[in-house]
Design an enzyme around this catalytic site. Structure first.
Site, PDB file in Angstrom:
ATOM      1  N   CYS A   2       0.828  -1.210   0.000  1.00 32.69           N
ATOM      2  CA  CYS A   2       0.000   0.000   0.000  1.00 32.69           C
ATOM      3  C   CYS A   2       0.863   1.262   0.000  1.00 32.69           C
ATOM      4  CB  CYS A   2      -0.866   0.037   1.251  1.00 32.69           C
ATOM      5  SG  CYS A   2      -1.817  -1.449   1.500  1.00 32.69           S
ATOM      6  N   TRP A  74      -3.010  -2.592  -1.542  1.00 27.80           N
ATOM      7  CA  TRP A  74      -2.616  -3.931  -1.996  1.00 27.80           C
ATOM      8  C   TRP A  74      -3.324  -4.897  -1.053  1.00 27.80           C
ATOM      9  CZ3 TRP A  74       0.380  -8.137  -0.166  1.00 27.80           C
ATOM     10  CH2 TRP A  74       0.852  -9.008  -1.164  1.00 27.80           C
ATOM     11  N   ASN A 100      -1.429   1.377   5.857  1.00 24.54           N
ATOM     12  CA  ASN A 100      -0.542   0.414   5.188  1.00 24.54           C
ATOM     13  C   ASN A 100      -0.108  -0.572   6.261  1.00 24.54           C
ATOM     14  OD1 ASN A 100       1.554  -0.908   3.939  1.00 24.54           O
ATOM     15  ND2 ASN A 100       2.857   0.883   3.684  1.00 24.54           N
ATOM     16  N   GLY A 101      -0.289  -1.869   6.029  1.00 17.87           N
ATOM     17  CA  GLY A 101       0.120  -2.863   7.033  1.00 17.87           C
ATOM     18  C   GLY A 101      -1.034  -3.774   7.411  1.00 17.87           C
ATOM     19  N   GLU A 489      17.992 -16.437 -10.617  1.00 18.23           N
ATOM     20  CA  GLU A 489      17.551 -15.055 -10.802  1.00 18.23           C
ATOM     21  C   GLU A 489      16.936 -14.864 -12.186  1.00 18.23           C
ATOM     22  OE1 GLU A 489      16.862 -12.647  -9.086  1.00 18.23           O
ATOM     23  OE2 GLU A 489      16.992 -10.881 -10.368  1.00 18.23           O
ATOM     24  N   LYS A 493      13.115 -13.576 -12.761  1.00 21.09           N
ATOM     25  CA  LYS A 493      12.776 -12.393 -13.583  1.00 21.09           C
ATOM     26  C   LYS A 493      11.697 -12.753 -14.586  1.00 21.09           C
ATOM     27  CE  LYS A 493      13.913  -9.831 -11.798  1.00 21.09           C
ATOM     28  NZ  LYS A 493      14.701  -9.750 -10.619  1.00 21.09           N
ATOM     29  N   HIS A 512      18.895 -35.193 -12.033  1.00 21.06           N
ATOM     30  CA  HIS A 512      18.176 -35.717 -10.872  1.00 21.06           C
ATOM     31  C   HIS A 512      16.691 -35.381 -10.925  1.00 21.06           C
ATOM     32  CE1 HIS A 512      21.994 -36.902  -9.139  1.00 21.06           C
ATOM     33  NE2 HIS A 512      22.451 -35.739  -9.532  1.00 21.06           N
ATOM     34  N   LYS A 611       6.378  -3.841  -4.786  1.00 18.75           N
ATOM     35  CA  LYS A 611       7.794  -3.484  -4.780  1.00 18.75           C
ATOM     36  C   LYS A 611       8.380  -3.608  -3.384  1.00 18.75           C
ATOM     37  CE  LYS A 611      11.587  -2.008  -6.584  1.00 18.75           C
ATOM     38  NZ  LYS A 611      12.314  -3.035  -7.349  1.00 18.75           N
TER      39      LYS A 611
HETATM   40  C1  F6R Z   1      12.195  -9.728  -7.681  1.00 19.67           C
HETATM   41  C2  F6R Z   1      11.968  -8.860  -6.551  1.00 19.67           C
HETATM   42  C3  F6R Z   1      11.678  -9.470  -5.235  1.00 19.67           C
HETATM   43  C4  F6R Z   1      12.512  -8.766  -4.154  1.00 19.67           C
HETATM   44  C5  F6R Z   1      12.101  -9.275  -2.759  1.00 19.67           C
HETATM   45  C6  F6R Z   1      12.964  -8.652  -1.672  1.00 19.67           C
HETATM   46  O1  F6R Z   1      12.476  -9.010  -8.838  1.00 19.67           O
HETATM   47  O2  F6R Z   1      12.029  -7.670  -6.682  1.00 19.67           O
HETATM   48  O3  F6R Z   1      11.917 -10.837  -5.238  1.00 19.67           O
HETATM   49  O4  F6R Z   1      13.862  -9.005  -4.397  1.00 19.67           O
HETATM   50  O5  F6R Z   1      10.766  -8.959  -2.526  1.00 19.67           O
HETATM   51  O6  F6R Z   1      12.851  -7.269  -1.667  1.00 19.67           O
HETATM   52  P1  F6R Z   1      13.917  -6.354  -0.974  1.00 19.67           P
HETATM   53  O7  F6R Z   1      15.206  -6.516  -1.696  1.00 19.67           O
HETATM   54  O8  F6R Z   1      13.373  -4.970  -1.100  1.00 19.67           O
HETATM   55  O9  F6R Z   1      14.034  -6.809   0.447  1.00 19.67           O
END
Ligand code: F6R
Length: 616
Positions: A2, A74, A100-101, A489, A493, A512, A611
């Site tokens: 949020c 969110w 938020n929370g 990774e 992505k 395996h 994010k």
């Molecule tokens: C993937 C991504 C997430 C963050 C994860 C940790 O592209 O962005 O997997 O890496 O949520 O977030 P932070 O680094 O902000 O603790």
């Protein structure tokens, strides 16, 4: 997660709040709302969907008030819907709240309030909190609005950042914070509130980051008054100067933030090393490490905790630190670590890696390690974030604001910091000889140019390759050694932005189990730089081709063996094996990006993702 925006001043509050909400869109959300101070009654609009949907139902509110607040939600408690969107109003319609929370004990409070005659329109925990504030004001008419907020906050537990307005107290905003971030921007004759400083950086460079367990009342008459939620003790505000500009958080001509951030990596990696890596004198100068070298070198072990992409960086950090500094390293998912009663000793050093510095699981794991006496070190991108502030020491990544939900430049900056830490520790404790140290730091110093070269040379090729995989349903990513985490990774992505199922594996593990999946429809990305178990990878490619898998190989320039067997070849420049994940990450980011774009996905705000994951 949020996002909150609040404003009191002389500008049109509607415009400030709506533009601010747009700046917070990167956090991920599914509904939005706004409330403005009215003469005698709030004016409010909220809707499921995006900020554009909110504007469509609220434009007539423009130009009508100079005080207001808004929210992007969110969903946690209750589905994304108009009803569950914030702001929420108290039963008497006088108090509006955005949150938020998660209020963890909301159900017991809801039962209590229901018995007192309160009714609820939504399924949210937030509506319970706003009515609890009304309850305290009703209980004793002498109770002023900020005190009622404080009483209510003392009754709830969980995580929150809130902003509250009361119709009888025009121009007054009350905010509080526990576990979710909140910043107050200090302008000339105006104040801003936001989940991070991006909504107000164009108006002011001064901000107060509200601390855990603090609340503030904000008004034009009395300025900002900060108190402890527990005992109402007055707190001296700590004003910080914002070090980033509006340009840094705008798209700068790119179609998406993610693409912009991918192309920023020559600069972000350079910025991460700037002033720290002094190649001519053979010095790595990192204050956070320098002051605590003995603590690191005497550590029983180093535990790296993180989530998602940051966890992948942590795995590469393990390889780096064990190889060069010969200190035992364990890498843990923060969410597992915090709940499994781990053994932590006072000799341990715990490194938390987090782009946002707000990830709830990482924060909780760090607190646990701190309680048990470990030395805690942070690698964060967001300056003054919650994690950055609770660590004993740390190093910022200096990648600049990362807006796209998928982490790109923060990942390569994390790897840069981890490389410097490993080399610095190895040099200091004598496990890395001077000649090798000097050669590695000059290779590290050369990375920004190699990143630039990689982006230039692979961009068009990867774009073309991506077109052939728009309809794929699965992907495998394989790598060995330092590039096993690169495979994880690359797969993350792809899945998070294109919604194609993807798995990353150490290449040798293929036999395996995953080899059963391989047929002519299975694309397999192989990360195969020259240095790093190349011969073994050659055998893996042969095994895949024998089963007709489609190989997309990421190889060094001039490669022959793997390239001749592969269906698609992406060439990257050579570097030391330990830095190869930094270069290999680039075409993998581009591949995920273009496949997602060609599938018409919302690259910067993928579905269901946030994010900054401020709830567990
Ligand atoms: C993937 C991504 C997430 C963050 C994860 C940790 O592209 O962005 O997997 O890496 O949520 O977030 P932070 O680094 O902000 O603790």
């Amino acid at each position: 997660m949020c996002g909150i925006v609040g404003y009191t001043g002389f500008q049109d509050a509607y415009s400030v709040v709506i533009n601010g909400l747009r700046r917070l869109e990167y956090r991920g959300y599914d509904s939005a709302g706004i409330v403005l101070d009215g003469q005698g009654a709030f004016s409010m609009a909220k809707t499921k969907g995006k900020v554009d949907d909110l504007v469509a139902v609220s434009e007539e509110m423009k130009g009508k008030a100079t005080v207001g607040m808004g929210h992007t939600r969110w969903a946690t408690h209750g589905v994304p819907s108009d009803r569950n969107s914030h702001p929420h109003l108290s039963n008497n319609g006088k108090i509006a709240l955005v949150h938020n929370g998660i209020i963890e004990n909301y159900d017991t409070i809801k039962i209590m309030l229901t018995e007192k005659g309160f009714t609820f329109q939504s399924e949210t925990d937030t509506e319970v909190l706003v009515n609890l504030i009304q309850y305290f004001m009703d209980l004793n008419p002498e109770t002023d609005f900020p005190s009622a907020v404080r009483y209510a906050l003392n009754e709830v537990y969980g995580a929150y950042a809130i902003t509250v307005m009361h119709d009888d107290f025009p121009g007054l905003l009350v905010v509080g914070r526990l576990g979710s971030p909140l910043a107050i921007g200090l302008g000339e004759n105006e104040f801003f509130i936001a989940s991070d400083a991006s909504p107000f950086v164009e108006f002011t460079k001064e901000a107060i980051y509200l601390e855990e367990g603090h609340m503030a009342t904000i008004s034009m008459e009395h300025g900002v008054d900060i108190r402890s939620i527990a005992d109402n003790a007055r707190i001296e505000p700590a004003i910080q100067e914002l070090k980033f500009s509006l340009e840094q958080i705008e798209k700068g001509g790119y179609e998406h933030f993610m693409l912009k951030e991918i192309f920023e990596q020559p600069k972000s990696v350079h910025d991460t090393m700037r002033g720290r890596l002094l190649v001519d004198t053979g010095i790595i100068k990192m204050a956070g490490i320098f002051d605590h070298l003995e603590r690191f070198n005497n550590a029983g072990r180093i535990i790296i905790i993180a989530c998602g992409t940051s966890w992948h960086a942590g795995l590469i950090g393990e390889y780096l630190i064990e190889e060069f500094a010969r200190i035992n390293v364990e890498v843990e998912y923060a969410s597992e670590f915090r709940y499994r009663n781990p053994i932590i000793s006072e000799k341990d050093v715990v490194i938390a890696i987090s782009q946002s510095g707000e990830t709830a699981d990482t924060m909780a794991a760090l607190k646990l390690a701190k309680e048990r006496g470990a030395f805690i070190y942070g690698i964060c991108n967001v300056v003054d974030s919650s994690i950055a502030r609770i660590t004993d020491a740390g190093s910022y990544t200096h990648a600049g604001p990362e807006i796209g939900v998928a982490s790109t430049k923060a990942f390569t900056a994390q790897l840069t910091v981890l490389s410097m830490i490993a080399l610095k520790l190895g040099k200091h404790n004598g496990t890395l000889g001077n000649a090798e140290f000097m050669s590695l730091i000059s290779e590290l110093d050369a990375l920004p140019n190699k990143i630039e070269e990689t982006l230039e040379n692979t961009h068009e090729i990867v774009k073309e390759i991506s077109k052939d995989f728009v309809n794929s349903q699965n992907f495998l990513y394989l790598g060995r050694g330092y590039n096993y985490p690169s495979a994880l990774e690359g797969a993350l992505k792809l899945k998070e932005i294109s919604y194609i199922h993807a798995e990353g594996y150490p290449a040798a593990e293929m036999k395996h189990g995953p080899i059963a999946l391989i047929d002519e429809n299975m694309p397999i990305v192989i990360i195969a730089p020259k240095k790093g178990h190349y011969d073994k990878i050659v055998s893996n490619v042969q095994e895949i081709k024998a089963r007709k898998g489609k190989v997309i190989a990421v190889v060094n320039k001039g490669d022959v063996q793997v390239s001749s067997m592969s269906d698609y070849v992406i060439e990257i420049p050579e570097t030391s094996e330990c830095f190869s994940p930094i270069i290999a990450a680039l075409p993998l980011q581009l591949l995920a990006y273009y496949i997602a774009v060609y599938r018409g996905a919302n690259v910067d705000q993928p579905r269901n993702l946030a994010k900054s994951v401020t709830v567990e």
